[in-house]
Enzyme design. Sequence first.
Site, PDB file in Angstrom:
ATOM      1  N   THR A  22     -64.962 110.968   4.956  1.00 36.72           N
ATOM      2  CA  THR A  22     -64.278 110.373   6.106  1.00 36.72           C
ATOM      3  C   THR A  22     -65.082 110.641   7.372  1.00 36.72           C
ATOM      4  O   THR A  22     -65.605 111.737   7.563  1.00 36.72           O
ATOM      5  CB  THR A  22     -62.845 110.927   6.255  1.00 36.72           C
TER       6      THR A  22
ATOM      7  N   PHE B  41     -64.965 110.885  11.424  1.00 40.92           N
ATOM      8  CA  PHE B  41     -64.042 111.184  12.516  1.00 40.92           C
ATOM      9  C   PHE B  41     -64.766 110.986  13.845  1.00 40.92           C
ATOM     10  O   PHE B  41     -65.985 111.161  13.938  1.00 40.92           O
ATOM     11  CB  PHE B  41     -63.549 112.631  12.429  1.00 40.92           C
TER      12      PHE B  41
END
Length: 365
Positions: A255, A257
């Site tokens: 992921t 961010f």
Amino acid sequence: MDLKKLRQEIDRLDTRLVELLSRRARVALRIGACKRSQRRAAYVPAREKKVLENVRRLNQGPLPAEALMAIYREIMSASIALEQPMRVAYLGPVATFTHQAARSRFGASVEYLPCETISDVFNAVQTRQADYGVAPVENSIEGAVTHTLDELAGSSLKICAEIYLRISHHLMAVQPERRLIRRIYSKDQVFGQCRNWLRINMPGVELSPVSSTARAAEMAAREKNTGALASLLAAEMYGLRVLARNVQDSGANTTRFLVLGAAAGSPTGQDKTSMLFSVKHRAGALHRVLSVFKRYGLNMTKIESRPSRQKAWEYLFFVDIEGHADEPRIQRALNDLEKHCTMCTVLGAYPRAPEAPALRALKAK
């Protein structure tokens, strides 16, 4: 080998290390005073990148580079806290992956503010309840986090850094056996990332979406015959047994961010610029915009569209390119883009973060 003498050598080295760290901290205090007098931010991503790259270059082993980076992350975190108290908002509660991402960037010495929603993260920074915010923007399997994109479209905040976090999901519960689980809590996106494993290993088990993986672990700790898909940190925090490890379908599950603040950073030579634009509602409008990137040799690493919310069937386009918005070539490209766009905004320019090794390997195939 004389163990006693070796331990005495360790003690002497520790004494020297503490002396040097104290000297470094005193210099950090002086830097903090300079920054306050000049009204500069305590956290400077470009400077952070330079320090860490220098440490990596100087490392001759046997400590692995990542171990040394983790040590220096905490040294820098403590230094920032000395220079100026800092609060970082993140999508909570404690032990979410966003919390882990924030800790990986800012360390343990700053103050953290858990927020219930991505909107709350943006609001905390905009209202100065926090100096920076951390929010997920895309996953290598599930794609874009649309709530973050929508908030970026309506916010004056700037992206000042990015973080890549390798995501590992684990099945956890109070009970010691998997066969006793009748319901599993987690986020919708996590269920998507573990779809095949769940189908094969947990057929017929009810999947109940909740707001975060940490919340899932908290609920599983209170209820019988329930489990959660969450991080090892969540299992430790809520006293759960880990019944299955790394149940995500892809080993490259990562992921990305964003770190959000009041201003973008200065160039480092290895940067990324994020922008938002909309095009005129006519044939070939998007093609003309994209041709500008080609004309100036700009490498576009991401493009994502979202409804504009202003008018039906009109869209906003989120684009990431390599390079810093202050570079002359990108400045010229931005000027050309304005001729073809109804709106064009730079969302931030920031140091390009290294991707997780598994994700780099997947891209190389």
